[in-house]
Design an enzyme around this catalytic site. Structure first.
Site, PDB file in Angstrom:
ATOM      1  N   ALA A  73       1.002  -1.320   0.095  1.00  0.00           N
ATOM      2  CA  ALA A  73      -0.065  -0.017   0.002  1.00  0.00           C
ATOM      3  C   ALA A  73       0.819   1.309   0.014  1.00  0.00           C
ATOM      4  O   ALA A  73       0.656   2.142   0.977  1.00  0.00           O
ATOM      5  CB  ALA A  73      -1.044  -0.210   1.075  1.00  0.00           C
ATOM      6  N   HIS A  78       7.098   5.835   1.097  1.00  0.00           N
ATOM      7  CA  HIS A  78       7.761   4.675   0.715  1.00  0.00           C
ATOM      8  C   HIS A  78       8.853   5.020  -0.526  1.00  0.00           C
ATOM      9  O   HIS A  78       9.875   4.530  -0.628  1.00  0.00           O
ATOM     10  CB  HIS A  78       6.923   3.557   0.380  1.00  0.00           C
ATOM     11  CG  HIS A  78       6.138   2.914   1.394  1.00  0.00           C
ATOM     12  ND1 HIS A  78       4.625   3.270   1.601  1.00  0.00           N
ATOM     13  CD2 HIS A  78       6.428   2.347   2.552  1.00  0.00           C
ATOM     14  CE1 HIS A  78       4.261   3.016   2.736  1.00  0.00           C
ATOM     15  NE2 HIS A  78       5.257   2.098   3.302  1.00  0.00           N
ATOM     16  N   GLN A 196      11.827   7.731   9.234  1.00  0.00           N
ATOM     17  CA  GLN A 196      11.907   8.511  10.513  1.00  0.00           C
ATOM     18  C   GLN A 196      10.464   8.638  11.265  1.00  0.00           C
ATOM     19  O   GLN A 196      10.471   9.006  12.323  1.00  0.00           O
ATOM     20  CB  GLN A 196      12.722   9.811  10.299  1.00  0.00           C
ATOM     21  CG  GLN A 196      12.983  10.886  11.551  1.00  0.00           C
ATOM     22  CD  GLN A 196      13.681  10.098  12.910  1.00  0.00           C
ATOM     23  OE1 GLN A 196      14.722   9.487  12.326  1.00  0.00           O
ATOM     24  NE2 GLN A 196      12.830  10.230  13.934  1.00  0.00           N
TER      25      GLN A 196
END
Ligand code: PAF
Length: 337
Positions: A73, A78, A196
């Protein structure tokens, strides 16, 4: 526009809040080659051995492989992980595995979005070479009666997010330890990339590598934010326009603390909490300042003076129907010993 010119949009972004489709998606694919899809441990190791051997002698240093573990997803956050891995390594591998061990609620696991086709397009655009997308039985043969032996995140997994999600971080460290063990023997050197944004997960995974002597370099990738400051998350797409507006208070409150740290002033955590509590449509879970490495909360005696070492401000809040998290690194005061 051909279907490959644009990654299909599996998760529409609500309008009217400054968040655009580009916040959730990578750049257009424009004919990028799809990564090699592997389904088993053996196929993954064979592909990585082959690609590492082919990269031998391309440049001066030893061949390195960057691994980006994900649950699919995928969104722009990403893509940033994969792009950084691409810049820093000869070979880039991404895993897509919705890990049942880290879900407390079976309904959550069942409804977790699975968008492999769109993910592969995103990964092609971001430059991945191999995508390992195993079935549950490949990762945990005998599941749900296995695995019997798992890894524990210890006390770092019981606080903050772990307090709301018992067992979650044990599931995360178990699957990441497996992924590192799957990849590491097949490659000359391994780096593994995490956002992070999931600061507690990152701190725990650094500890996993350190405490179990795993030969992996854990790399953090900065949070990707919308122009207004909201940290990107697949959960944002479940917010309506009003929720997206209210959610901005999280980064505003964190920024207030970061500005104070940068100015060498005391950190008024109570005031930052009040900012979040006063925002309509937002219920604060926690807002704390912690040691970056240990996640131990800094007490009033450390907050009422300029920071001596780097700390982390973490916030979690409910903005129905989702629970959001965010964080900012607080720098030590200039000239601090
Ligand atoms: O951050 C995630 O997506 C997951 O927790 C991870 C690290 C891929 C483990 O399943």
């Amino acid at each position: 526009m051909t279907p490959l010119d644009r990654v299909p949009d599996p998760r529409p972004v609500p309008s009217g809040t400054g968040l655009t489709l580009e916040d959730a998606l990578p750049a257009p694919v424009s004919g990028a080659r799809r990564p090699r899809l592997t389904r088993t441990v053996a196929e993954t190791r064979a592909a990585l051995r082959e690609l590492s051997a082919a990269a031998e002698g391309h440049d001066d240093g030893p061949v390195t492989v960057g691994l980006v573990p994900t649950m699919g997803a995928l969104h722009g956050g990403h893509a940033a992980l994969v792009r950084q891995a691409r810049q820093e390594n000869d070979v880039v591998a991404v895993s897509i595995f919705v890990n049942p061990l880290q879900f407390g609620d079976p309904a959550d696991l069942e409804h977790y979005p699975r968008t492999l086709e769109a993910d592969l397009d995103l990964l092609a655009a971001a430059g991945a070479d191999v995508v390992f997308a195993p079935e549950v039985q490949e990762m945990y043969p005998g599941h749900p009666d296995a695995p019997i032996v798992t890894v524990s995140a210890g006390r770092m997994g019981e606080v903050l997010e772990g307090a709301s999600r018992p067992g979650h971080f044990d599931g995360v460290v178990t699957v990441v330890a497996k992924l590192w063990n799957i990849v590491r023997p097949a490659v000359p050197a391994l780096r593994s990339y995490f956002g992070q944004k999931d600061a507690q997960q990152l701190a725990i995974l650094r500890r996993l590598a350190h405490d179990l002597d795993v030969d992996v370099d854990v790399r953090a990738v900065p949070i990707v934010r919308s122009p207004e400051g909201l940290a990107l998350s697949s959960r944002n797409t479940r917010l309506d326009a009003a929720g997206l507006g209210h959610a901005l208070v999280l980064s505003r409150a964190l920024r207030r603390l970061r500005d104070a740290a940068e100015a060498g002033e005391m950190l008024d955590v109570q005031e930052a909490r009040r900012m979040v509590e006063d925002e309509p449509g937002v219920t604060l879970d926690h807002l704390v300042v912690v040691d970056r490495a240990t996640l131990e909360e800094l007490g009033p005696e450390l907050l009422c003076q300029p920071l001596r070492r780097e700390a982390l401000a973490l916030v979690a809040a409910h903005v129905p129907p989702v629970r959001l998290i965010d964080n900012m690194v607080l720098p030590p005061a200039v000239g601090a010993p």
